[in-house]
Each structure stands twice: as structure tokens, then as C-alpha cells.
Design an enzyme around this catalytic site. Sequence first.
Site, PDB file in Angstrom:
ATOM      1  N   ASP A  64       0.851  -1.204   0.000  1.00 27.97           N
ATOM      2  CA  ASP A  64       0.000   0.000   0.000  1.00 27.97           C
ATOM      3  C   ASP A  64       0.883   1.250   0.000  1.00 27.97           C
ATOM      4  OD1 ASP A  64      -2.060   1.845   0.450  1.00 27.97           O
ATOM      5  OD2 ASP A  64      -2.249   1.355   2.574  1.00 27.97           O
ATOM      6  N   LYS A  66       0.586   3.642  -2.568  1.00 28.80           N
ATOM      7  CA  LYS A  66      -0.192   4.722  -3.214  1.00 28.80           C
ATOM      8  C   LYS A  66       0.678   5.584  -4.124  1.00 28.80           C
ATOM      9  CE  LYS A  66      -3.411   5.186   0.723  1.00 28.80           C
ATOM     10  NZ  LYS A  66      -2.720   4.426   1.780  1.00 28.80           N
ATOM     11  N   ASP A  69       2.902   9.840  -9.469  1.00 29.16           N
ATOM     12  CA  ASP A  69       4.064  10.532 -10.026  1.00 29.16           C
ATOM     13  C   ASP A  69       3.879  10.551 -11.546  1.00 29.16           C
ATOM     14  OD1 ASP A  69       6.770  11.507 -10.429  1.00 29.16           O
ATOM     15  OD2 ASP A  69       7.319  10.577  -8.532  1.00 29.16           O
ATOM     16  N   THR A 123     -10.104   9.278   2.562  1.00 26.47           N
ATOM     17  CA  THR A 123     -11.250   9.514   3.459  1.00 26.47           C
ATOM     18  C   THR A 123     -10.928  10.571   4.513  1.00 26.47           C
ATOM     19  OG1 THR A 123     -10.545   7.566   4.666  1.00 26.47           O
ATOM     20  CG2 THR A 123     -12.428   7.314   3.200  1.00 26.47           C
ATOM     21  N   ARG A 214      -6.400  -3.081  13.853  1.00 32.87           N
ATOM     22  CA  ARG A 214      -6.410  -3.261  15.307  1.00 32.87           C
ATOM     23  C   ARG A 214      -7.323  -4.357  15.848  1.00 32.87           C
ATOM     24  NH1 ARG A 214      -6.767   3.107  15.777  1.00 32.87           N
ATOM     25  NH2 ARG A 214      -7.677   2.627  13.733  1.00 32.87           N
TER      26      ARG A 214
HETATM   27  O1  C5P Z   1      -6.805  -0.619  12.706  1.00 34.34           O
HETATM   28  P1  C5P Z   1      -7.745  -0.345  11.563  1.00 34.34           P
HETATM   29  O2  C5P Z   1      -8.615  -1.526  11.217  1.00 34.34           O
HETATM   30  O3  C5P Z   1      -8.546   0.914  11.785  1.00 34.34           O
HETATM   31  O4  C5P Z   1      -6.774  -0.101  10.325  1.00 34.34           O
HETATM   32  C1  C5P Z   1      -7.280   0.261   9.058  1.00 34.34           C
HETATM   33  C2  C5P Z   1      -6.150   0.417   8.077  1.00 34.34           C
HETATM   34  O5  C5P Z   1      -6.707   0.873   6.851  1.00 34.34           O
HETATM   35  C3  C5P Z   1      -5.087   1.438   8.481  1.00 34.34           C
HETATM   36  O6  C5P Z   1      -3.853   1.005   7.872  1.00 34.34           O
HETATM   37  C4  C5P Z   1      -5.574   2.695   7.807  1.00 34.34           C
HETATM   38  O7  C5P Z   1      -4.538   3.587   7.536  1.00 34.34           O
HETATM   39  C5  C5P Z   1      -6.160   2.135   6.510  1.00 34.34           C
HETATM   40  N1  C5P Z   1      -7.146   2.983   5.869  1.00 34.34           N
HETATM   41  C6  C5P Z   1      -8.278   3.433   6.513  1.00 34.34           C
HETATM   42  N2  C5P Z   1      -9.161   4.217   5.851  1.00 34.34           N
HETATM   43  C7  C5P Z   1      -8.930   4.567   4.599  1.00 34.34           C
HETATM   44  C8  C5P Z   1      -7.815   4.124   3.930  1.00 34.34           C
HETATM   45  C9  C5P Z   1      -6.922   3.329   4.606  1.00 34.34           C
HETATM   46  O8  C5P Z   1      -8.505   3.090   7.664  1.00 34.34           O
HETATM   47  N3  C5P Z   1      -9.826   5.292   3.972  1.00 34.34           N
END
Ligand code: C5P
Length: 234
Positions: A64, A66, A69, A123, A214
Site C-alpha cells: 500500500d 499509493k 508521479d 477519506t 487493530r
Molecule cells: O486498525 P484499523 O482496522 O482501523 O486499520 C485500518 C487500516 O486501513 C489502516 O492502515 C488505515 O490507515 C487504513 N485505511 C483506513 N481508511 C482509509 C484508507 C486506509 O482506515 N480510507
Amino acid sequence: MSNSNNNSRVIVSLDFPDGKQALDLCQKLDPASCKLKIGKELFTREGPALVEKLISSDFDIFLDLKYHDIPNTVASACRAAADLGVWMLNVHASGGRVMMEAANEALDKTTHKPLLIAVTVLTSMSQEDLTELGINKPVEEQVMMLANLAKSSGLNGVVCSAKEASSLKAELGKEFCLVTPGIRPANSSSDDQKRIMTPAEAIDAGSHYLVIGRPITKADDPLAALESINASIN
Ligand code: C5P
């Protein structure tokens, strides 16, 4: 779908500051029951060696990073990621059609083509943030426009909120891969996520893959947490 080792739809997000903590967690997981997401922090600290190590342990890796460029640079970076053997990687759709097509064409030349998906609107961006960038469309319209652009540029899917999944699926078809974070099993802490869905709700809404951090990484028993989520969507 694609070059996967397993049919798990859960991508465990390795949001750790170093490789040791990430590997400690991965040793508790089963590569047949999940995939893993490596993002900018862990990759910048540990580099390709960690990716290769986890791939050699049979984990599918979503890299990931992203990319965004000029087309030539993004295409070369995608090629380098594919050479590592990653299962999925991503670029910013706002890099434009030529950039996305160049990335896709570079991957067409690889033996095990990874899934290539796009980020539409982060987001974390509010409507005011978009306006400040000169984008006056409502966020939802901007997301839909960029998702359509990603599809017509040959990409396999987008990262999106599960709340957007049903409308994206209706617009782009069920083959277009929707990868959704913001997932929380019933009765688990929402942490800092604001708009959450359970794994089963997200799958019902049209998600193909669930990015979950998490609820698994901070669980007393991460494998049990993963298996329970898998059971809830199978
Ligand atoms: O711990 P959790 O389940 O909240 O982690 C979600 C993961 O998805 C994290 O790496 C976060 O940065 C990523 N993410 C997100 N929302 C987004 C894009 C990526 O939570 N819109």
C-alpha cells in the site's frame, strides 16, 4: 481472484513501527487464512526485505504505497513491486489516465501480474479540503468519477469505504474489486474510525476484501480474532 495463495478476504493491516513487531504478529497468523497490508511506515523502515520474507512464508502482500508521479516513474515502481512478488498494489487515481494505463501496461509484462487498484479520494479529506484544491464536486461524485476513470484505465478496483461499496458496485459491476477499510466486528472498539461496518455487512454491500488492523493486531489472540472474522463471512 488473481495470483493469490488463498481465498481469504481479510487483509490484516501491519501498522507497526518496525519489522520485529510485524513479524511477531505474523508468526501468530496463518498465511492460508489472511493476506497482509504493508504501508509506507513499515516499508520505509524495513524495505523490500520484509516484503520478501513474508512472501517466502506464503503470505499474500498488498503493498500500500499509493504511487502518484509521472507515468514513467509510476510504471517502473509498479514493475519493481511486481518483481518482489506482491499480490496487490495501488496508485492514486488522481495521477490520471496516462499514469494508470502506464502502470497497468508495465504489470502486463510481468509473469505473476498483481492486482492493481486505485485510491480515489482519501477519506481524511473533507469537502472543504477538496474545495481548497479547486475541486468543487461533492466528494461522492469525485469518488465515482475517479473510480470510473480507474476502471476505464484498466485497473482492477479501488480502495473505498464499505459505505460506498453498494453504489460503486452498482456503477462499476461486481467484477471491479472493492477493498474496504473501516471494518469492525460487532462489539469491538471502533478506535478512531468514524464510519464503520461489520465484516458481514461490508461483504453484503459488495466488498471483495476487508482491510482490518487493530481488531486483529491488538487482540489477545490475533489468530482467534482472525478466524472468528473469517467464520462471520463464510
Ligand atoms: O486498525 P484499523 O482496522 O482501523 O486499520 C485500518 C487500516 O486501513 C489502516 O492502515 C488505515 O490507515 C487504513 N485505511 C483506513 N481508511 C482509509 C484508507 C486506509 O482506515 N480510507
